[in-house]
Design an enzyme around this catalytic site. Structure first.
Site, PDB file in Angstrom:
ATOM      1  CE  LYS A 246      19.057  36.937   1.517  1.00 16.35           C
ATOM      2  NZ  LYS A 246      18.620  37.486   2.820  1.00 16.35           N
ATOM      3  CG  ASP A 251      14.330  41.139   0.929  1.00 19.30           C
ATOM      4  OD1 ASP A 251      13.233  40.867   0.396  1.00 19.30           O
ATOM      5  OD2 ASP A 251      14.636  40.803   2.088  1.00 19.30           O
ATOM      6  CE  LYS A 258      13.587  43.349   3.624  1.00 19.60           C
ATOM      7  NZ  LYS A 258      13.717  42.787   4.971  1.00 19.60           N
ATOM      8  CG  ASP A 328      11.179  40.562   4.627  1.00 20.40           C
ATOM      9  OD1 ASP A 328      11.997  40.537   3.685  1.00 20.40           O
ATOM     10  OD2 ASP A 328      11.266  41.348   5.581  1.00 20.40           O
ATOM     11  NE  ARG A 332      14.130  31.931   6.500  1.00 20.92           N
ATOM     12  CZ  ARG A 332      13.894  32.274   7.773  1.00 20.92           C
ATOM     13  NH1 ARG A 332      13.220  31.464   8.565  1.00 20.92           N
ATOM     14  NH2 ARG A 332      14.327  33.424   8.246  1.00 20.92           N
TER      15      ARG A 332
END
Length: 488
Positions: A246, A251, A258, A328, A332
């Site tokens: 990953k 992010d 966030k 968020d 995956r």
């Protein structure tokens, strides 16, 4: 040793684990100039009770030695020990294993990320040389075997530090393009063993890698899949192992943004890709006779007018449709398409993905171990053994059918997240499992805890730790026949 052990120190030093005493020997005189020489500094370091002596005793001691030597602004360490005495106390503490562990721990303990410090006095002095002197009490020592072990340990340590440097670079510098350039740089040093291919955002759209593309489409730096192939067995057309990392270079959480206190260190969310890149860059040095694919799933989960919308339904590269429950939960998504791509194009026997995937895994295991999910007990055993041997600890977690059931969609084949807050690491792993083809031995390492730590612990620094590199290298070594084990 008895000749240089002052009585005053003997009274003060008990050998308790972590206890140390620094002693300055008396001046000697240079035979030619007759001038006094600099007194020798001798540091005694306690290893604890004999009955509890283990490799971890040395892993604990070496960082303390390094800290003390750096404090003294010295450039060299000479470690003197009677290895045979230690092996008598604990049969697992052979000279080869002891020196291997100490050399590796030293390389990691000496690490600093100081490239942005402009004042030299703000930097800790780096120790330039470590030497060992071994006391031989009975029987010969296999110095060639010991030297080879130390060389491999050093290579492993340097690989970890490479991953740390990649991970600790901030998100304003380390974006998907920067990681691509770093991969090119590393490949250029080993063109005879490493090949590289990049799937850019335009190709992703054409190929239908919609999950991957959607995560990074709002960024000013488009997403990309960076593919590296190590060819240790060029006569074999297949790749035995695929490593998928990953690589979210920052992010924000996307539109499910966030909050303060949770966003600041998200430049470390690409630690999985850093581990894979460092592993691939190290394989030519180990000369393993196998073919390995490394996939770096690089994207920045940014916000903007083009950002991925919650509850969007997207078609994956595999063909399964996925409803996006939370933007968020982006890691995956890039992994799903990355896993599907490497399986389709390289047909590996083993697939291991490594990712800072869930906070839920941190809640379960803290910062001390990764979560291990797998569909194969033999693979689990090998990874557990590799984790134990490198002190990159991992712990098996379940993939019960109930976790997969939570992901069944009403308007899509799958939902990207489970029903609630419980078992988040397990439902994330169950989601990835949906993209693993039948017959493929797969493991998922959720490294959210040990890859990005909140404080320094011995040889493990605060911030990006490089976790997973040595575990992966040790696992790859374990796939070799004994006669093919690396010699560097």
């Amino acid at each position: 040793m008895q000749q240089i052990w002052p009585k005053a120190i003997s009274a003060d030093f008990s050998g308790k684990e972590g206890q140390s005493v620094l002693y300055y020997s008396s001046n000697d005189f240079d035979e030619d100039s007759k001038e006094p020489t600099t007194p020798q500094r001798i540091l005694w370091m306690g290893l604890g009770k004999e009955a509890k002596l283990s490799l971890n005793s040395f892993r604990t001691a070496i960082p303390k030695v390094v800290d003390k030597v750096q404090e003294l602004k010295q450039k060299e360490i000479v470690i003197s020990l009677d290895a045979q005495q230690f092996s008598t106390l604990n049969s697992s503490l052979s000279a080869e294993t002891l020196l291997q562990t100490m050399a590796n721990t030293f390389i990691q303990s000496n690490y600093q990320f100081n490239k942005h410090l402009t004042k030299e006095d703000s930097k800790k002095p780096s120790i330039e040389e470590l030497r060992f002197t071994l006391k031989q009490t009975s029987g010969p020592l296999d110095l060639q075997k010991i030297n080879e072990a130390v060389q491999v340990a050093t290579t492993f340590g340097e690989a970890t530090n490479l991953a740390r440097n990649l991970a600790n670079e901030r998100g304003d510098v380390c974006n998907p393009k920067w990681m691509e350039e770093k991969a090119k740089e590393l490949v250029s040093n080993h063109r005879d063993k490493l090949q590289m291919q990049v799937i850019d955002s335009n190709q992703m759209n054409l190929l239908g890698m919609n999950l991957f593309y959607s995560v990074g489409k709002a960024s000013t730096t488009p997403p990309r899949l960076v593919l590296l192939k190590y060819m240790g067995d060029p006569q074999n057309p297949t790749s035995e192992v695929a490593l998928v990392g990953k690589g979210i270079t920052f992010d924000t959480g996307g539109l499910n943004l966030k909050s303060t206190g949770f966003i600041e260190d998200m430049y470390l969310d690409m630690s999985g890709s850093a581990a894979v890149l460092a592993t691939m860059a190290t394989l030519p040095k180990l000369n393993l006779k196998m073919n390995v694919v490394g996939a770096l799933c690089m994207a920045e989960n940014a916000i903007g007018s083009n950002a991925l919308l919650p509850n969007s339904i997207l078609k994956s590269y595999k063909g399964l449709t996925v409803e996006i429950g939370n933007t968020d939960a982006e890691g995956r998504l890039v992994l799903a398409d990355g896993l599907s791509y490497v399986q389709k194009h390289y047909s590996p026997k083993y697939v291991i993905d490594i990712a800072t995937l869930t906070g839920a895994c941190c809640v379960a295991l803290g910062e001390y171990a990764s979560g291990l999910f797998t569909n194969d007990q033999g693979l689990e055993k090998k990874l557990m053994e590799a984790a134990d041997s490198t002190f990159e600890r991992t712990w098996p977690l379940p993939l019960f059918p109930e976790y997969s059931a939570e992901l069944k969609g009403q308007h899509s084949d799958l939902k990207s997240i489970g029903k609630g807050r419980y078992g988040g690491a397990c439902t994330a792993a169950a989601f990835l499992k949906e993209f693993i083809e039948e017959g493929v031995k797969w493991a998922h390492l959720d490294i959210a805890g040990p890859a990005m730590t909140s404080e320094k612990r011995g040889h493990i620094p605060r911030g990006g730790t490089g976790y997973g590199v040595q575990l992966l290298l040790s696992f790859l070594q374990s796939l070799q026949e004994p006669s093919q084990q690396p010699k560097t």
